[in-house]
Scaffold this motif. Structure first.
Motif, PDB file in Angstrom:
ATOM      1  N   ALA A  87       1.258   0.015  -0.743  1.00 39.40           N
ATOM      2  CA  ALA A  87       1.688  -0.615   0.361  1.00 39.40           C
ATOM      3  C   ALA A  87       0.715  -0.762   1.297  1.00 39.40           C
ATOM      4  O   ALA A  87       0.661  -1.927   1.902  1.00 39.40           O
ATOM      5  CB  ALA A  87       2.872   0.290   1.004  1.00 39.40           C
ATOM      6  N   VAL A  88      -0.431   0.220   1.502  1.00 43.67           N
ATOM      7  CA  VAL A  88      -1.565  -0.344   2.427  1.00 43.67           C
ATOM      8  C   VAL A  88      -2.398  -1.534   1.699  1.00 43.67           C
ATOM      9  O   VAL A  88      -2.811  -2.381   2.394  1.00 43.67           O
ATOM     10  CB  VAL A  88      -2.269   0.862   2.439  1.00 43.67           C
ATOM     11  CG1 VAL A  88      -3.520   0.641   3.589  1.00 43.67           C
ATOM     12  CG2 VAL A  88      -1.535   1.819   3.237  1.00 43.67           C
ATOM     13  N   ALA A  90      -1.371  -3.786  -0.577  1.00 42.92           N
ATOM     14  CA  ALA A  90      -0.683  -4.803  -0.473  1.00 42.92           C
ATOM     15  C   ALA A  90      -0.680  -5.608   0.780  1.00 42.92           C
ATOM     16  O   ALA A  90      -0.776  -7.011   1.070  1.00 42.92           O
ATOM     17  CB  ALA A  90       0.486  -4.955  -1.037  1.00 42.92           C
ATOM     18  N   SER A  91      -0.648  -4.746   1.912  1.00 42.24           N
ATOM     19  CA  SER A  91      -0.725  -5.452   3.437  1.00 42.24           C
ATOM     20  C   SER A  91      -2.018  -5.784   3.728  1.00 42.24           C
ATOM     21  O   SER A  91      -2.120  -6.662   4.616  1.00 42.24           O
ATOM     22  CB  SER A  91      -0.209  -4.367   4.326  1.00 42.24           C
ATOM     23  OG  SER A  91      -0.905  -3.383   4.783  1.00 42.24           O
ATOM     24  N   ARG A  92      -3.090  -5.362   3.227  1.00 41.76           N
ATOM     25  CA  ARG A  92      -4.482  -5.778   3.801  1.00 41.76           C
ATOM     26  C   ARG A  92      -5.227  -6.771   2.885  1.00 41.76           C
ATOM     27  O   ARG A  92      -6.043  -7.548   3.247  1.00 41.76           O
ATOM     28  CB  ARG A  92      -5.466  -4.451   3.690  1.00 41.76           C
ATOM     29  CG  ARG A  92      -5.143  -3.166   4.318  1.00 41.76           C
ATOM     30  CD  ARG A  92      -4.366  -3.272   5.776  1.00 41.76           C
ATOM     31  NE  ARG A  92      -4.239  -2.036   6.256  1.00 41.76           N
ATOM     32  CZ  ARG A  92      -3.319  -1.873   7.017  1.00 41.76           C
ATOM     33  NH1 ARG A  92      -2.196  -2.744   7.218  1.00 41.76           N
ATOM     34  NH2 ARG A  92      -3.257  -0.381   7.373  1.00 41.76           N
TER      35      ARG A  92
END
Lengths: 244, 244
Positions: A87-88, A90-92
């Motif tokens: 999740a981290v 993919a969000s960055r």
């Protein structure tokens, strides 16, 4: 008259602001400082852990991780996995997002192999994505810029470029020019080019220049083109001002 | 003399700063604005998605989630799960961290039940933990403050208190006073109490007062104690100034 800020006397020709404007400016400064405090507090809340200490080399160990990154390129045996969260990542990074959202090898196996990077650089890269902080020296800034460009982590790329620009000097300007060209770092490219322009007289005598002519002559042509263009512009500006 | 800021003429008695101090203040203001831009960019990087639009009610759907939260308290049938990430919850709340790190029912089943909360409030709460933003009205601010206190999310609690303080008036001061006492919201408590102190003459006539005397008389005693204490302090200050 006495200045309300520095308490020194001043004369009419050194006049600054009237009292009302001074008070308004002070209020504005207070508001800006409050806004800074609120934003700092937001950053503290959103980052996953506090940035690591300068002296200790310990990165925080994230919990509930669901993916590992493996550095290859150290040339020294077993790769040590760096745990992270899909999740981290993919969000960055839109590159990680595409990699993980589609059913690619990485998302299925839970391992992402990163080539041509040292373990230290990879750990710093991952840490950045959790904290927006990194401890830079010139090597680390280069390594992180390469990763940031590869994985499209714009915020990190900007951070590295700013650092490298602050370390620019005549001696390293050509190397930085070539590096920034290779990794699409426009701010660094413009800054290096600018520095080279100011030192054209020394250019052809430098070792880096000779190596660059061998390795990438088109890049050297770019320097000369920019230089010529600057001369033409300066000449035409002079013309305009003499005519006016 | 002409003020360099507002360009108006001013006289000696309205003198503000000298030119040097004005220029220094302008530089400081520019530096502060740059710092604000950098911090805003950091917040943008660290939050998981942009805050939701005011008009649309759509929260982003996080990917790669590993836990769900279920609201119970709506009193209307099946609870709808709110997906989240253990890592995010654990980093924002020490209560969630303890719950998830130890092998408690929640961490094993992958479901966290949250009682006495509406679905909307729960979604907004979870969204806050990803973005540090929430769209507040008076009801939502109360709901989120309760959750923030329960799960020790300090940043959110402060955010809600600030909002509720901004909406304080005589009519709602007693309700807010009782609420803040129940949920350990010190800033809101002090602000409500202060407002009550300024309106003691109206206190005993209000409906909320009568209800509070019934429900929590010790809290009413606290108001009177604070009032008396204030009177004593004001009296002794007056004594000091008359003697001096």
């Amino acid at each position: 008259m006495k200045c309300v800020s520095c308490k020194e006397d001043y004369t009419r020709c050194d006049a600054g602001t009237c009292r009302e404007c001074y008070e308004e400016a002070s209020e504005t400064e207070e508001e800006l400082k409050r806004e800074i405090d609120e934003l700092k507090s937001k950053v503290s809340f959103l980052r996953f852990w506090a940035p690591l200490h300068q002296l200790s080399n310990r990165f925080a160990t994230p919990c509930f991780t669901d993916v590992v990154l493996m550095a290859s390129g150290d040339g020294c045996g077993e790769a040590v996995p760096v745990p992270a969260h899909k999740a981290v990542l993919a969000s960055r990074s839109p590159v990680f997002r595409a990699m993980l959202e589609n059913e690619m090898v990485e998302s299925l196996s839970g391992t992402i192999k990163i080539s041509d990077v040292s373990y230290d650089a990879l750990r710093a890269f991952v840490n950045y994505m959790y904290t927006a902080e990194a401890c830079l020296d010139e090597q680390m800034a280069c390594d992180l810029l390469v990763l940031a460009e590869k994985y499209q982590v714009k915020h990190l790329k900007t951070y590295c470029e700013k650092y490298m620009i602050s370390k620019l000097n005549w001696e390293n300007s050509l190397v930085n020019f070539a590096f920034s060209h290779q990794h699409n770092a426009k701010s660094l490219l413009d800054a290096s080019q600018s520095l080279i322009m100011d030192n054209m007289d020394k250019l052809s005598k430098s070792e880096e220049y000779k190596e660059l002519v061998e390795k990438d002559p088109r890049l050297v042509v770019q320097i000369y083109e920019a230089y010529l263009s600057k001369q033409v512009n300066t000449a035409s500006l002079k013309d305009c001002s003499t005519k006016a």
